[in-house]
Design a protein around this motif. Structure first.
Motif, PDB file in Angstrom:
ATOM      1  N   UNK A 109      62.988 -45.181   8.419  1.00  0.00           N
ATOM      2  CA  UNK A 109      62.484 -45.860   7.217  1.00  0.00           C
ATOM      3  C   UNK A 109      61.336 -46.816   7.541  1.00  0.00           C
ATOM      4  N   UNK A 110      61.158 -47.153   8.810  1.00  0.00           N
ATOM      5  CA  UNK A 110      60.043 -48.021   9.219  1.00  0.00           C
ATOM      6  C   UNK A 110      58.755 -47.227   9.390  1.00  0.00           C
ATOM      7  N   UNK A 111      58.862 -45.909   9.264  1.00  0.00           N
ATOM      8  CA  UNK A 111      57.685 -45.047   9.392  1.00  0.00           C
ATOM      9  C   UNK A 111      57.597 -44.033   8.264  1.00  0.00           C
ATOM     10  N   UNK A 112      57.877 -44.525   7.069  1.00  0.00           N
ATOM     11  CA  UNK A 112      57.572 -43.751   5.873  1.00  0.00           C
ATOM     12  C   UNK A 112      58.639 -42.829   5.350  1.00  0.00           C
ATOM     13  N   UNK A 113      59.781 -42.688   6.036  1.00  0.00           N
ATOM     14  CA  UNK A 113      60.809 -41.729   5.605  1.00  0.00           C
ATOM     15  C   UNK A 113      61.986 -42.437   4.937  1.00  0.00           C
ATOM     16  N   UNK A 114      62.530 -41.868   3.857  1.00  0.00           N
ATOM     17  CA  UNK A 114      63.565 -42.568   3.087  1.00  0.00           C
ATOM     18  C   UNK A 114      64.995 -42.392   3.603  1.00  0.00           C
ATOM     19  N   UNK A 115      65.203 -42.657   4.870  1.00  0.00           N
ATOM     20  CA  UNK A 115      66.558 -42.790   5.439  1.00  0.00           C
ATOM     21  C   UNK A 115      66.434 -43.754   6.612  1.00  0.00           C
ATOM     22  N   UNK A 116      67.464 -44.534   6.858  1.00  0.00           N
ATOM     23  CA  UNK A 116      67.363 -45.546   7.920  1.00  0.00           C
ATOM     24  C   UNK A 116      67.282 -44.887   9.298  1.00  0.00           C
ATOM     25  N   UNK A 117      68.240 -44.059   9.626  1.00  0.00           N
ATOM     26  CA  UNK A 117      68.282 -43.284  10.867  1.00  0.00           C
ATOM     27  C   UNK A 117      67.783 -44.070  12.093  1.00  0.00           C
ATOM     28  N   UNK A 118      68.485 -45.120  12.482  1.00  0.00           N
ATOM     29  CA  UNK A 118      68.065 -45.858  13.681  1.00  0.00           C
ATOM     30  C   UNK A 118      68.299 -45.025  14.936  1.00  0.00           C
ATOM     31  N   UNK A 119      67.291 -44.930  15.772  1.00  0.00           N
ATOM     32  CA  UNK A 119      67.380 -44.157  17.007  1.00  0.00           C
ATOM     33  C   UNK A 119      66.692 -44.931  18.130  1.00  0.00           C
ATOM     34  N   UNK A 120      67.185 -44.736  19.338  1.00  0.00           N
ATOM     35  CA  UNK A 120      66.549 -45.379  20.486  1.00  0.00           C
ATOM     36  C   UNK A 120      65.560 -44.391  21.093  1.00  0.00           C
ATOM     37  N   UNK A 121      64.339 -44.845  21.288  1.00  0.00           N
ATOM     38  CA  UNK A 121      63.275 -44.028  21.872  1.00  0.00           C
ATOM     39  C   UNK A 121      62.915 -44.615  23.234  1.00  0.00           C
ATOM     40  N   UNK A 122      62.844 -43.752  24.230  1.00  0.00           N
ATOM     41  CA  UNK A 122      62.573 -44.173  25.608  1.00  0.00           C
ATOM     42  C   UNK A 122      61.323 -43.467  26.122  1.00  0.00           C
ATOM     43  N   UNK A 123      60.416 -44.243  26.695  1.00  0.00           N
ATOM     44  CA  UNK A 123      59.136 -43.714  27.181  1.00  0.00           C
ATOM     45  C   UNK A 123      58.892 -44.224  28.596  1.00  0.00           C
ATOM     46  N   UNK A 124      58.404 -43.349  29.449  1.00  0.00           N
ATOM     47  CA  UNK A 124      58.084 -43.772  30.813  1.00  0.00           C
ATOM     48  C   UNK A 124      56.931 -42.965  31.392  1.00  0.00           C
TER      49      UNK A 124
END
Length: 302
Positions: A156-171
């Motif tokens: 929902x923080x990037x334009x989509x109408x569901x909360x769906x919290x997810x952890x994103x990992x980048x290295x």
């Protein structure tokens, strides 16, 4: 002219990572997905020639000869999250079938040493087993000489109408980084406003309950399937109140909630489609993070 970045799509599901990174002009060179319904959907939507090659469109990741995977720049993977999720049994690495699949990622990184990794999982991963599971993942990747940054982001923080919290990992692979990057951390993208509400998706006013005027702009998070039959997780089918009538969400509406285009094909039953969507990634979020990974590789890698 900058070279086209290549990525591999592990635990690929229906192809959310593929769709997002392809839109950034990156090329997928290898995919792994064991579920037959996900494979059928993936094949229906991506016509890349490599998908006709069984060694390049693999099933069981443990049966792959990692050294024979074509060279690539970014390892992508929404590795199976049932053992870590609130909906799952939270067994983590003790779940031999799914939890230990993280170690397949470790083996691929060891064998191929790509410039970057981009992983996704449920938010609960960070706290699983008093944080020990996440510590193992973090240390494993650090020991392979990769940087490690993470953030919990809602769709929902990037334009989509569901909360769906997810952890994103980048290295990023440290030996391939310019000196100037060594003291920097990866900056995740800034939030963007909601592009569409549930009313837009249903084509009618969605309210929080019957006989209410309070609009439900953000819908229920599409859940991970739990292995029950015939519908893997009935919460994916929760009714919405649309124009004061209870309406079940359809796979097409679920696709919109996940950021997939309207032309995306789901050649499976509605039950299977909702399970696959519950396991998928929010395309908008992956695209925004992917664009910054691309920027970093083009500007900070040797």
């Amino acid at each position: 002219m900058k070279k086209q970045l290549k990525f591999i799509d592990l635990f690929a599901g229906i192809g959310g990572f593929h769709l997002a990174l392809k839109s950034l002009d990156m090329k997928c060179v290898f995919t792994s997905e064991i579920d037959k319904y996900a494979r059928k959907t993936y094949s229906a939507n991506f016509k890349d020639k490599y998908l006709d090659h069984p060694d390049l469109f693999a099933g069981d990741i443990w049966k792959v000869d990692y050294k024979k995977i074509p060279d690539f720049d970014i390892l992508c993977g929404g590795f199976p999250c049932q053992p870590f999720s609130q909906a799952g049994h939270k067994k983590g690495f003790k779940d031999n079938k799914d939890g230990n699949l993280f170690f397949a990622i470790e083996e691929v990184l060891k064998a191929k040493k790509p410039s970057a990794f981009f992983l996704e999982n449920v938010r609960h991963l960070k706290n699983h087993d008093q944080g020990n599971t996440f510590k193992v993942i973090y240390k494993t990747l650090q020991n392979l000489n990769y940087t490690f940054d993470y953030k919990v982001i809602k769709a929902s923080e990037f334009g989509l109408p569901q909360h769906r919290p997810r952890i994103y990992m980048v290295g990023f692979y440290k030996p391939r980084l310019k000196e100037m990057y060594n003291e920097m951390s990866f900056t995740f993208p800034r939030e963007k406003p909601l592009k569409k509400t549930m009313s837009d998706i249903f084509g009618g006013k969605v309210t929080k309950e019957l006989n209410s005027n309070e609009e439900r702009k953000i819908g229920f998070t599409l859940r991970v399937g739990g292995g029950r039959s015939p519908i893997d997780d009935r919460r994916n089918w929760d009714g919405y109140v649309v124009n004061n009538k209870v309406v079940r969400i359809s796979p097409q509406q679920g696709l919109e909630m996940m950021g997939f285009p309207k032309k995306f094909k789901m050649p499976v039953s509605n039950n299977q489609a909702m399970k696959l969507l519950g396991n998928s990634v929010a395309v908008n979020v992956v695209k925004e993070i992917g664009s910054l990974i691309k920027y970093h590789l083009e500007n900070f890698s040797k």
